[in-house]
Design a protein around this motif. Structure first.
Motif, mmCIF file in Angstrom:
data_model
loop_
_atom_site.group_PDB
_atom_site.id
_atom_site.type_symbol
_atom_site.label_atom_id
_atom_site.label_comp_id
_atom_site.label_asym_id
_atom_site.label_seq_id
_atom_site.Cartn_x
_atom_site.Cartn_y
_atom_site.Cartn_z
ATOM 1 N N GLY A 46 0.765 -5.776 4.740
ATOM 2 C CA GLY A 46 -0.722 -5.351 4.599
ATOM 3 C C GLY A 46 -1.055 -5.066 3.165
ATOM 4 N N GLY A 47 -0.136 -4.397 2.404
ATOM 5 C CA GLY A 47 -0.371 -4.028 1.200
ATOM 6 C C GLY A 47 0.317 -5.089 0.310
ATOM 7 N N VAL A 48 1.659 -5.302 0.460
ATOM 8 C CA VAL A 48 2.270 -6.374 -0.435
ATOM 9 C C VAL A 48 3.152 -7.216 0.036
ATOM 10 C CG1 VAL A 48 4.035 -6.404 -2.613
ATOM 11 C CG2 VAL A 48 2.290 -4.600 -2.158
ATOM 12 N N TYR A 49 3.191 -8.430 -0.211
ATOM 13 C CA TYR A 49 4.012 -9.469 0.306
ATOM 14 C C TYR A 49 4.848 -9.923 -0.810
ATOM 15 C CZ TYR A 49 5.672 -13.674 2.829
ATOM 16 O OH TYR A 49 6.652 -14.753 3.610
ATOM 17 N N VAL A 50 6.417 -9.968 -0.694
ATOM 18 C CA VAL A 50 7.131 -10.448 -1.535
ATOM 19 C C VAL A 50 7.956 -11.605 -1.164
ATOM 20 C CG1 VAL A 50 9.337 -9.666 -2.885
ATOM 21 C CG2 VAL A 50 7.734 -8.032 -2.389
ATOM 22 N N SER A 51 7.649 -12.600 -1.729
ATOM 23 C CA SER A 51 8.424 -14.039 -1.062
ATOM 24 C C SER A 51 9.859 -14.007 -1.564
ATOM 25 C CB SER A 51 7.488 -15.328 -1.571
ATOM 26 O OG SER A 51 7.830 -16.426 -1.237
ATOM 27 N N GLY A 52 10.422 -14.965 -0.934
ATOM 28 C CA GLY A 52 11.938 -15.412 -1.514
ATOM 29 C C GLY A 52 12.125 -15.652 -2.949
ATOM 30 N N GLY A 53 12.886 -14.985 -3.457
ATOM 31 C CA GLY A 53 13.025 -14.914 -4.925
ATOM 32 C C GLY A 53 12.252 -14.067 -5.758
ATOM 33 N N GLY A 74 5.616 -7.907 10.661
ATOM 34 C CA GLY A 74 4.799 -6.920 10.098
ATOM 35 C C GLY A 74 4.933 -6.357 8.483
ATOM 36 N N GLY A 75 5.286 -5.174 8.288
ATOM 37 C CA GLY A 75 5.316 -4.619 7.177
ATOM 38 C C GLY A 75 3.909 -4.157 6.546
ATOM 39 N N GLY A 76 3.540 -2.880 7.251
ATOM 40 C CA GLY A 76 2.392 -2.410 6.944
ATOM 41 C C GLY A 76 1.885 -2.135 5.417
ATOM 42 N N GLY A 77 2.987 -1.597 4.917
ATOM 43 C CA GLY A 77 2.879 -1.444 3.482
ATOM 44 C C GLY A 77 3.319 -2.487 2.562
ATOM 45 N N ILE A 78 4.595 -2.927 2.920
ATOM 46 C CA ILE A 78 5.253 -4.010 2.042
ATOM 47 C C ILE A 78 6.034 -4.915 2.910
ATOM 48 C CG2 ILE A 78 6.931 -4.630 0.363
ATOM 49 C CD1 ILE A 78 6.520 -1.516 -0.885
ATOM 50 N N TYR A 79 5.870 -6.056 2.835
ATOM 51 C CA TYR A 79 6.654 -7.082 3.617
ATOM 52 C C TYR A 79 7.510 -7.883 2.637
ATOM 53 C CZ TYR A 79 8.266 -11.189 6.641
ATOM 54 O OH TYR A 79 9.183 -11.990 7.325
ATOM 55 N N VAL A 80 9.135 -7.929 2.742
ATOM 56 C CA VAL A 80 9.700 -8.685 1.652
ATOM 57 C C VAL A 80 10.397 -9.951 2.433
ATOM 58 C CG1 VAL A 80 11.637 -6.781 2.007
ATOM 59 C CG2 VAL A 80 11.764 -8.609 0.134
ATOM 60 N N PHE A 81 10.445 -11.007 2.206
ATOM 61 C CA PHE A 81 10.911 -12.183 2.864
ATOM 62 C C PHE A 81 12.478 -12.341 2.184
ATOM 63 C CE2 PHE A 81 11.376 -16.966 3.769
ATOM 64 C CZ PHE A 81 11.277 -16.688 4.868
ATOM 65 N N VAL A 86 12.958 -5.414 -2.795
ATOM 66 C CA VAL A 86 12.100 -4.348 -2.959
ATOM 67 C C VAL A 86 12.874 -3.131 -3.575
ATOM 68 C CG1 VAL A 86 10.637 -2.610 -1.819
ATOM 69 C CG2 VAL A 86 10.210 -5.139 -1.385
ATOM 70 N N SER A 87 12.421 -2.729 -4.220
ATOM 71 C CA SER A 87 13.172 -1.322 -5.076
ATOM 72 C C SER A 87 12.100 -0.291 -5.158
ATOM 73 C CB SER A 87 13.768 -1.479 -6.341
ATOM 74 O OG SER A 87 14.401 -0.579 -6.670
ATOM 75 N N ILE A 88 12.177 0.876 -4.411
ATOM 76 C CA ILE A 88 11.117 1.777 -4.507
ATOM 77 C C ILE A 88 11.768 2.810 -5.106
ATOM 78 C CG2 ILE A 88 9.646 3.482 -3.261
ATOM 79 C CD1 ILE A 88 9.067 0.402 -2.514
ATOM 80 N N GLN A 89 11.763 3.158 -6.558
ATOM 81 C CA GLN A 89 12.691 4.022 -7.397
ATOM 82 C C GLN A 89 11.656 5.290 -7.749
ATOM 83 O OE1 GLN A 89 15.584 3.813 -8.166
ATOM 84 N NE2 GLN A 89 15.614 1.845 -7.007
ATOM 85 N N ALA A 98 1.806 -0.927 11.480
ATOM 86 C CA ALA A 98 2.252 -2.457 11.686
ATOM 87 C C ALA A 98 2.921 -2.412 13.177
ATOM 88 C CB ALA A 98 3.243 -2.956 10.762
ATOM 89 N N HIS A 99 3.110 -3.400 13.763
ATOM 90 C CA HIS A 99 4.035 -3.661 14.845
ATOM 91 C C HIS A 99 5.319 -3.375 14.620
ATOM 92 C CE1 HIS A 99 4.908 -5.089 19.120
ATOM 93 N NE2 HIS A 99 5.668 -5.382 18.587
ATOM 94 N N ASN A 100 5.917 -3.747 13.682
ATOM 95 C CA ASN A 100 7.404 -3.516 13.259
ATOM 96 C C ASN A 100 7.358 -3.235 11.598
ATOM 97 O OD1 ASN A 100 9.139 -3.931 15.566
ATOM 98 N ND2 ASN A 100 8.386 -5.897 15.513
ATOM 99 N N GLY A 101 8.102 -2.132 11.286
ATOM 100 C CA GLY A 101 8.223 -1.724 9.718
ATOM 101 C C GLY A 101 6.819 -1.330 9.201
ATOM 102 N N GLY A 102 6.483 -0.230 9.875
ATOM 103 C CA GLY A 102 5.218 0.422 9.366
ATOM 104 C C GLY A 102 4.878 0.745 7.956
ATOM 105 N N GLY A 103 6.035 0.945 7.348
ATOM 106 C CA GLY A 103 5.928 1.242 5.898
ATOM 107 C C GLY A 103 6.350 0.014 5.050
ATOM 108 N N ILE A 104 7.760 -0.454 5.298
ATOM 109 C CA ILE A 104 8.166 -1.622 4.734
ATOM 110 C C ILE A 104 9.184 -2.494 5.795
ATOM 111 C CG2 ILE A 104 9.948 -2.449 2.929
ATOM 112 C CD1 ILE A 104 9.578 0.128 1.706
ATOM 113 N N TYR A 105 9.043 -3.852 5.775
ATOM 114 C CA TYR A 105 9.745 -4.720 6.633
ATOM 115 C C TYR A 105 10.471 -5.514 5.831
ATOM 116 C CZ TYR A 105 10.613 -8.021 10.451
ATOM 117 O OH TYR A 105 11.283 -8.774 11.490
ATOM 118 N N GLY A 106 11.622 -5.506 5.878
ATOM 119 C CA GLY A 106 12.775 -6.503 5.138
ATOM 120 C C GLY A 106 13.209 -7.615 6.106
ATOM 121 N N TYR A 107 12.821 -8.826 5.993
ATOM 122 C CA TYR A 107 13.349 -9.972 6.713
ATOM 123 C C TYR A 107 14.944 -10.153 6.258
ATOM 124 C CZ TYR A 107 13.148 -14.561 9.063
ATOM 125 O OH TYR A 107 13.522 -15.480 9.848
#
Length: 326
Positions: A46-53, A74-81, A86-89, A98-107
């Motif tokens: 929903g917020g950010v999509y991070v593709s492979g690489g 899902g990945g309401g905030g962030i989805y990483v393929f 993804v590094s939240i420092q 989201a349905h799965n991963g309300g904050g972050i979904y890591g594939y």
């Protein structure tokens, strides 16, 4: 990305697309220093999509109030393929859904880390992983007040390492209020809770682990792990009986005030489940099982066995305290 507005209210908002409502990272590295990615919608991320690489790093700012509409991921905030990072420092991922991963979904095979100053709070998933649903994760920061059916704070399908993490006040309606880790017969995962990790006041139990080996604390260290005040019949740790035929559980530095409850559904025999170098310091006599029908008794000084018995620890709910667990 840096917020340069005089009022400090700069944001990326209003996006509505298939992947990455606010930001889509195909390759390369994006650093969010300040500002807000907020109020966006997508099928995935929903917020950010991070593709492979691709790599997304937060040192500040926020990803808030975004929604992923995907019915299976899902990945309401962030989805990483897969192979993305993804590094939240720093900063906060909050109030996403989201349905799965309300904050972050890591594939599968994605890399996910929450650093000491990272916060994942107040996110919601209808199914799994209110704060985070991921393949493998390293958590050092705060996961708090997230909600899901399974894994209110975190739902991990792989190895999970919590180092000084604060997993507090999350809610799961079915199991794993703080952390839910799911393996299978072909994949026995390791769950490390160490270096001051605090799993406290989660509704739905502290940790639920299936097909996993759970390790409390680090051998040879003085850091303590705290697991207490988690609200449900299992209180602290719920284990799947299918993996109890091996040494499943080690406890080196469990804090004095921990209240580890262990629920093991379907047990029929006694098992050695704890391999501990220091059960006295670890206060393992406070470990117990209730609804599973068994409780823990000290063994030969090096292990603890799960046997039929009577609950005797004050933290057990009144309906079980002092009664046979059959």
């Amino acid at each position: 990305i840096r917020d340069t507005s005089a009022q400090g209210i700069g944001k990326i908002t209003g996006g509505n697309t298939d992947n990455g409502g606010g930001l889509y990272i195909k390759e390369g590295r994006v650093l969010l220093c300040s500002g807000n990615i907020s109020g966006n919608t997508a099928y995935l991320g929903g917020g950010v999509y991070v593709s492979g690489g691709g790599t997304f790093v937060m040192s500040g700012g926020a990803v808030t109030d975004n929604e992923a509409k995907g019915s299976s991921e899902g990945g309401g905030g962030i989805y990483v393929f897969s192979t993305g990072t993804v590094s939240i420092q720093g900063g906060e991922v909050a109030y996403n859904k989201a349905h799965n991963g309300g904050g972050i979904y890591g594939y599968a095979r994605s890399s996910l880390e929450v650093g000491v100053n990272g916060k994942i709070t107040n996110n919601t998933a209808e199914n799994c992983g209110g704060g985070i649903k991921g393949d493998t994760a390293t958590i050092k920061g705060t996961i708090s007040q997230n909600t899901a059916d399974l894994g209110g704070g975190l739902y991990i399908n792989g190895n999970a390492t919590l180092v000084g993490a604060k997993i507090t006040q999350n809610t799961a309606s079915s199991a794993g209020g703080g952390l839910y880790v799911m393996g299978d017969e072909g994949h026995i995962y390791d769950v490390y809770l160490k270096d001051g990790t605090d799993i406290t006041a989660n509704a739905g139990g502290g940790v639920c682990a299936a097909y996993c080996k759970v390790h409390l604390g680090d051998e040879g260290t003085n850091d303590t792990v705290v697991v207490k005040e988690n609200l449900d019949y299992d209180l602290g740790l719920s284990m799947d009986s299918s993996t109890l035929n091996s040494k499943i559980f080690s406890a080196y530095t469990l804090s004095e005030d921990s209240q580890i409850g262990i629920c093991v559904p379907g047990m029929e025999d006694s098992y050695t489940i704890i391999d501990s170098g220091n059960y006295a310091q670890g206060n393992l006599s406070k470990l117990f099982c209730d609804k599973g029908g068994y409780c823990l008794a000290l063994g030969d000084g090096t292990s603890v066995v799960m046997t039929k018995g009577i609950a005797s620890y004050a933290a057990i709910p009144d309906e079980y305290n002092g009664k046979p667990l059959l």
